[in-house]
Design an enzyme around this catalytic site. Structure first.
Site, PDB file in Angstrom:
ATOM      1  N   ASP A   1     -55.090 -30.434  31.553  1.00 30.22           N
ATOM      2  CA  ASP A   1     -56.023 -31.201  32.322  1.00 30.22           C
ATOM      3  C   ASP A   1     -56.413 -32.421  31.127  1.00 30.22           C
ATOM      4  O   ASP A   1     -56.616 -31.974  30.063  1.00 30.22           O
ATOM      5  CB  ASP A   1     -57.238 -30.577  32.920  1.00 30.22           C
ATOM      6  CG  ASP A   1     -58.143 -31.565  33.916  1.00 30.22           C
ATOM      7  OD1 ASP A   1     -58.210 -31.547  34.990  1.00 30.22           O
ATOM      8  OD2 ASP A   1     -58.880 -32.568  33.201  1.00 30.22           O
TER       9      ASP A   1
ATOM     10  N   ASN B   1     -60.854 -28.374  44.629  1.00 34.15           N
ATOM     11  CA  ASN B   1     -61.801 -29.041  45.094  1.00 34.15           C
ATOM     12  C   ASN B   1     -61.009 -29.645  46.363  1.00 34.15           C
ATOM     13  O   ASN B   1     -60.165 -30.054  46.399  1.00 34.15           O
ATOM     14  CB  ASN B   1     -61.897 -30.392  44.180  1.00 34.15           C
ATOM     15  CG  ASN B   1     -62.733 -29.809  43.088  1.00 34.15           C
ATOM     16  OD1 ASN B   1     -63.592 -28.788  42.919  1.00 34.15           O
ATOM     17  ND2 ASN B   1     -62.492 -30.324  41.835  1.00 34.15           N
TER      18      ASN B   1
ATOM     19  N   GLN C   1     -62.965 -33.771  44.691  1.00 32.13           N
ATOM     20  CA  GLN C   1     -61.443 -33.870  44.624  1.00 32.13           C
ATOM     21  C   GLN C   1     -61.116 -35.365  44.349  1.00 32.13           C
ATOM     22  O   GLN C   1     -61.978 -36.484  45.198  1.00 32.13           O
ATOM     23  CB  GLN C   1     -60.923 -33.695  46.081  1.00 32.13           C
ATOM     24  CG  GLN C   1     -59.423 -33.714  45.764  1.00 32.13           C
ATOM     25  CD  GLN C   1     -58.755 -33.116  47.177  1.00 32.13           C
ATOM     26  OE1 GLN C   1     -59.090 -32.748  48.056  1.00 32.13           O
ATOM     27  NE2 GLN C   1     -57.278 -33.061  47.151  1.00 32.13           N
ATOM     28  N   SER C   2     -60.158 -35.700  43.517  1.00 33.26           N
ATOM     29  CA  SER C   2     -59.947 -37.261  43.008  1.00 33.26           C
ATOM     30  C   SER C   2     -58.402 -37.531  43.303  1.00 33.26           C
ATOM     31  O   SER C   2     -57.799 -38.600  43.564  1.00 33.26           O
ATOM     32  CB  SER C   2     -60.468 -37.653  41.778  1.00 33.26           C
ATOM     33  OG  SER C   2     -59.961 -36.581  40.755  1.00 33.26           O
ATOM     34  N   VAL C   3     -57.490 -36.533  43.210  1.00 31.37           N
ATOM     35  CA  VAL C   3     -56.117 -36.375  43.133  1.00 31.37           C
ATOM     36  C   VAL C   3     -55.800 -35.751  44.746  1.00 31.37           C
ATOM     37  O   VAL C   3     -55.992 -34.544  44.836  1.00 31.37           O
ATOM     38  CB  VAL C   3     -55.446 -36.137  42.230  1.00 31.37           C
ATOM     39  CG1 VAL C   3     -53.894 -36.351  42.498  1.00 31.37           C
ATOM     40  CG2 VAL C   3     -55.858 -36.838  40.989  1.00 31.37           C
TER      41      VAL C   3
ATOM     42  N   HIS D   1     -53.891 -29.190  43.904  1.00 29.26           N
ATOM     43  CA  HIS D   1     -53.705 -28.703  42.801  1.00 29.26           C
ATOM     44  C   HIS D   1     -54.850 -27.675  42.797  1.00 29.26           C
ATOM     45  O   HIS D   1     -55.883 -27.960  43.224  1.00 29.26           O
ATOM     46  CB  HIS D   1     -53.973 -29.687  41.635  1.00 29.26           C
ATOM     47  CG  HIS D   1     -54.919 -30.571  41.707  1.00 29.26           C
ATOM     48  ND1 HIS D   1     -55.003 -31.538  42.770  1.00 29.26           N
ATOM     49  CD2 HIS D   1     -56.329 -30.563  41.094  1.00 29.26           C
ATOM     50  CE1 HIS D   1     -56.245 -32.207  42.512  1.00 29.26           C
ATOM     51  NE2 HIS D   1     -57.078 -31.636  41.824  1.00 29.26           N
TER      52      HIS D   1
ATOM     53  N   HIS E   1     -57.284 -25.959  39.585  1.00 28.78           N
ATOM     54  CA  HIS E   1     -57.816 -26.082  38.350  1.00 28.78           C
ATOM     55  C   HIS E   1     -57.849 -24.586  37.903  1.00 28.78           C
ATOM     56  O   HIS E   1     -58.563 -23.440  38.381  1.00 28.78           O
ATOM     57  CB  HIS E   1     -59.278 -26.369  38.063  1.00 28.78           C
ATOM     58  CG  HIS E   1     -59.312 -27.831  38.508  1.00 28.78           C
ATOM     59  ND1 HIS E   1     -59.655 -28.779  37.725  1.00 28.78           N
ATOM     60  CD2 HIS E   1     -59.337 -28.487  39.965  1.00 28.78           C
ATOM     61  CE1 HIS E   1     -59.374 -30.187  38.421  1.00 28.78           C
ATOM     62  NE2 HIS E   1     -59.551 -29.992  39.544  1.00 28.78           N
TER      63      HIS E   1
END
Ligand code: DGP
Length: 115
Positions: A31, A87, A94-96, A100, A102
Site C-alpha cells: 500500500d 472496505n 473504499q476509494s478504488v 482488494h 488490506h
C-alpha cells in the site's frame, strides 16, 4: 470501455508499485500509505468485482485464493498473524472500486482498536 483501475495499471507496469506476490489469478502490492509494517493489498487480476460482496457471490474460490495469498504474505513478512480489511462503499472508506483486501501485520499494539 472503462479505464483500467490503478491496480491493473500497476500490475501492467504502467505506473510504479512494489509487487509482493503474483499468481495466476491474484497479485499483491504494498500500500502506498502503509498503516503497519506489513500493509499489502491483495487484488484479483479481474476487475469484474467491485467489492467483496460481489466477489463472494460471484466467485468464492477467487475470494479463497485472495485469503490464501494474504496468509502467505503474513507468513513471509509478519510472523503469520494478520488483520484483513475490506472496505465496501465510499462511506466505509473504499476509494478504488476493484475489489482488494488490506492485509496488515506487525501492528503496533497502540494502533489496535478494540476488536
Ligand atoms: P480503499 O480505500 O480500501 O479503496 O483502498 C485503496 C488503497 O489503495 C489505499 O489504501 C491506498 C492504495 N493506493 C491508492 N493508489 C495507490 C498507488 O498508486 N499505489 C499503491 N501502491 N497503492 C495505492
Amino acid at each position: 470501455m472503462t479505464e483500467p483501475s490503478i491496480f491493473t495499471r500497476i500490475l501492467n507496469g504502467e505506473i510504479p508499485g512494489e509487487l509482493l506476490a503474483d499468481d495466476d489469478r491474484v497479485f499483491a502490492i504494498r500500500d502506498i500509505n502503509p498503516q503497519a509494517p506489513l500493509h499489502a493489498l491483495v487484488i484479483p487480476k479481474t476487475e469484474r468485482y467491485r467489492d467483496v460482496t460481489e466477489l463472494a457471490q460471484g466467485d468464492p474460490e477467487l475470494l479463497a485464493a485472495m485469503i490464501a495469498m494474504a496468509k502467505r504474505l503474513a507468513d513471509e513478512h509478519a510472523g503469520g498473524e494478520y488483520r484483513l480489511i475490506f472496505n465496501n462503499g465510499a462511506s466505509a472508506g473504499q476509494s478504488v472500486f476493484h475489489v482488494h483486501a488490506h492485509v496488515l501485520g506487525d501492528i503496533e499494539e497502540s494502533k489496535l482498536v478494540g476488536f
